[in-house]
Design a protein around this motif. Structure first.
Motif, mmCIF file in Angstrom:
data_model
loop_
_atom_site.group_PDB
_atom_site.id
_atom_site.type_symbol
_atom_site.label_atom_id
_atom_site.label_comp_id
_atom_site.label_asym_id
_atom_site.label_seq_id
_atom_site.Cartn_x
_atom_site.Cartn_y
_atom_site.Cartn_z
ATOM 1 N N VAL A 2 -45.134 -40.120 -39.087
ATOM 2 C CA VAL A 2 -44.009 -39.463 -39.498
ATOM 3 C C VAL A 2 -42.864 -39.421 -38.409
ATOM 4 N N VAL A 3 -41.849 -40.282 -38.208
ATOM 5 C CA VAL A 3 -40.856 -40.633 -37.034
ATOM 6 C C VAL A 3 -39.679 -40.230 -38.244
ATOM 7 N N SER A 4 -39.506 -39.567 -39.480
ATOM 8 C CA SER A 4 -38.292 -38.915 -39.733
ATOM 9 C C SER A 4 -38.350 -37.772 -40.217
ATOM 10 N N MET A 5 -37.037 -37.005 -40.608
ATOM 11 C CA MET A 5 -37.404 -35.877 -41.931
ATOM 12 C C MET A 5 -36.071 -35.516 -42.331
ATOM 13 N N VAL A 6 -36.687 -33.991 -43.009
ATOM 14 C CA VAL A 6 -35.085 -34.289 -44.144
ATOM 15 C C VAL A 6 -35.110 -32.556 -43.956
ATOM 16 N N LEU A 53 -39.221 -37.035 -33.237
ATOM 17 C CA LEU A 53 -38.376 -37.903 -34.772
ATOM 18 C C LEU A 53 -37.293 -38.642 -34.233
ATOM 19 N N PRO A 54 -37.400 -40.004 -33.870
ATOM 20 C CA PRO A 54 -35.784 -40.336 -33.712
ATOM 21 C C PRO A 54 -34.894 -40.290 -35.187
ATOM 22 N N ALA A 55 -35.251 -40.339 -36.361
ATOM 23 C CA ALA A 55 -34.714 -40.256 -37.511
ATOM 24 C C ALA A 55 -35.012 -38.674 -37.757
#
Length: 594
Positions: free
Chosen positions: A475-479, A502-504
């Motif tokens: 998991v590296v991104s999240m909305v 998380l980078p994004a």
């Protein structure tokens, strides 16, 4: 240690001259002991003797080494002296006078046994008597050499005298009168001016003087971190108030890094990375000269290559704009910037900082963008603008701001640049950086390079559950389910995402758009290449400008925020601004390096 019967062995004893001289501090003696141990272990290894196969004992200011039975004695004299000489000259070149080594080495052979207290045998005693010869000590002290080899009559006649390759004519007879021993030995001194001309020179006083002029009394809060990275673990730190020159003097007294690169060169290189600009160029020029003289250009190039490999190689110029709130008035802020003038390097100087009111931010940004374009006028390729913003300003519509606002015909920044935001909060929260870098390694790898997490309403309201879900390595991104509040609350998705590294992080400035944002992100990352997300968002924004409002996602893209935090392209808020550091006019000019 178990008892062993007497076996005929070759014995090597070494002693550092004048080790207990009062001018030597504990740190000097520690540096000498480290240097000697490294030199011995490396040199014996290169003549074909595994260090662990030898019996070796530390004697404080020296050591004794007993070679394995049957080892050819001639190898000691064909190879070992020159290997030790190079190691000693390299050590002395990297250390102050008080930590430099002059070494006597005695070689003898005979019957050697061991008991619970160590080595036993007349041959061992005779080796130390030879080593302690007063004439040998005087001859070394009065010479320009750094290494004196003293051998017994037996070794000289059996091994050296009949071998022209060992140059027996360079040995001279010396008297040995120590305790009850009266005999003669043979000595050769290595490391004279002629010898040293064939090996590595050290840092000259003139060069150190030049470095002092460059760094002066430079000091900034991150300077201890720069030093720690240069010297590595296990080295006692200096006080946080030490300036760069004091640190230069400190690292001069330390051993080289693996590969022989002096810690001073590593420190200067990291210092250049931090300060940027003309000072950085001068520091790297100094390093180039020293590495060339030390025959270490390849090692310096490797250090630079490793440092540069960590920077995203996207062949794009970057203008990074940092906005900080005024401490006493939230309607005012300080705007700083870092402008990259070479897409292959991330070492720009900090530009002049400017105070501004929040209502004037777009105009101030426009000035910075126009100045950047003036500096980039001789270049080609793409450019990006990154906004490092405090939490309260993350929802600013920076992607809709314009360039050339005073011209009467302004155009949106997104027509010209890829626009992302970065978190000032995370940049300043170093206790979040380790996991951030780990997640970035996944995201910046080849696709599929991680996945996007979409929290349910239940997960979004349960911070510990959400944090546990985000621990998944992939998991590296999240909305986000909604725009982040200006101040973090007890149930805060954005804080959970940043703490998880998380980078994004993506969201809409408009409440209720999560499903539409998820749909857009899914379409933009159809091939599971999350590293391309900023470029594809930029493409979607351009497509929205080219089409009418009926185009799919056109409405969503107008409110989209993409927080794209790159840990390997850092900026330092404590860095001295370009104008103040160089004492030059602060106006950006196309020909000025940043």
């Amino acid at each position: 240690m178990q008892h062993s019967p007497a076996i005929h062995r070759t014995i090597v004893a070494v002693d550092m001259a004048d080790f207990t001289n009062p001018v030597r501090t504990d740190q000097h003696q520690l540096a000498m002991r480290r240097g000697l141990n490294e030199a011995l272990e490396t040199a014996f290894g290169k003549i074909g003797v595994r260090w662990n196969s030898c019996h070796h004992e530390d004697r404080g200011d020296g050591a004794v080494v007993v070679l394995p039975p049957g080892f050819p004695r001639v190898k000691i004299f064909e190879l070992l002296p020159n290997l030790l000489l190079v190691a000693l000259i390299r050590h002395n070149a990297l250390h102050v006078e008080a930590a430099r080594i002059r070494l006597r080495m005695a070689v003898h052979s005979g019957e050697v046994a061991t008991d619970a207290n160590g080595l036993v045998g007349t041959a061992v005693n005779d080796t130390f008597r030879i080593l302690d010869s007063s004439q040998a000590k005087t001859d070394l002290r009065e010479s320009a050499g750094v290494l004196g080899i003293i051998v017994s009559e037996t070794i000289f006649h059996d091994v050296i005298e009949g071998d022209p390759a060992v140059e027996p004519g360079t040995f001279k007879q010396v008297a040995v009168a120590v305790k009850h021993t009266r005999t003669t030995a043979w000595m050769r001194i290595y490391g004279t001016v002629a010898d040293q001309s064939r090996v590595l020179p050290g840092f000259q006083e003139e060069a150190i003087g030049q470095l002092r002029e460059l760094v002066g009394e430079l000091i900034f809060p991150d300077l201890p971190t720069v030093l720690a990275r240069a010297v590595g673990p296990g080295v006692p730190p200096l006080g946080r108030k030490a300036n760069a020159w004091e640190m230069v003097k400190y690292v001069l007294d330390l051993n080289a890094n693996p590969g022989g690169l002096p810690k001073l060169i590593a420190f200067v290189e990291l210092l250049a990375d931090h300060v940027g600009g003309a000072l950085a160029a001068a520091l790297r020029s100094w390093n180039n000269t020293q590495a060339g003289q030390l025959q270490l250009t390849a090692a310096l190039d490797e250090l630079r290559t490793k440092a540069q490999a960590a920077v995203p190689a996207d062949n794009r110029l970057h203008l990074v704009i940092v906005v900080e709130h005024d401490l006493f008035d939230d309607d005012h802020c300080l705007v700083s910037h870092w402008r990259q003038d070479d897409p292959t390097e991330w070492r720009p100087a900090r530009g002049e900082s400017r105070p501004a009111e929040l209502r004037d931010l777009e105009r101030v940004v426009d000035d910075l963008v126009v100045n950047a374009e003036m500096a980039w006028s001789g270049l080609d390729g793409d450019a990006a603008v990154e906004f490092v913003l405090p939490r309260a300003l993350l929802n600013l519509p920076v992607d809709q701001w314009c360039r050339e606002v005073r011209s009467g015909d302004p155009s949106p920044l997104v027509l010209h640049y890829r626009i992302v935001v970065r978190s000032l909060e995370r940049m300043l929260s170093r206790y979040w950086h380790r996991v951030w870098r780990a997640k970035w390694r996944v995201l910046s790898g080849p696709p599929p390079n991680g996945r996007v997490f979409v929290p349910t309403p239940v997960e979004a309201d349960q911070p510990h559950r959400l944090a546990a879900m985000l621990q998944d390595r992939e998991v590296v991104s999240m909305v986000l389910s909604k725009p982040p509040a200006a101040n973090a609350g007890p149930y805060d998705e954005l804080s959970a995402a940043m703490r998880a590294g998380l980078p994004a992080i993506v969201w809409s400035r408009r409440t209720g758009d999560q499903s539409a944002v998820v749909d857009l992100v899914d379409k933009l990352t159809y091939d599971h290449d999350l590293a391309c997300l900023p470029d594809r968002v930029h493409g979607a924004r351009l497509a929205a400008l080219r089409s009418d409002d009926q185009q799919e996602h056109a409405d969503v893209i107008q409110h989209l925020v993409i927080l794209w935090d790159v840990p390997v392209r850092p900026v330092y808020l404590d860095q001295i601004p370009h104008a103040a550091r160089l004492e030059r006019d602060a106006t950006d000019e196309p020909e000025r390096a940043s």
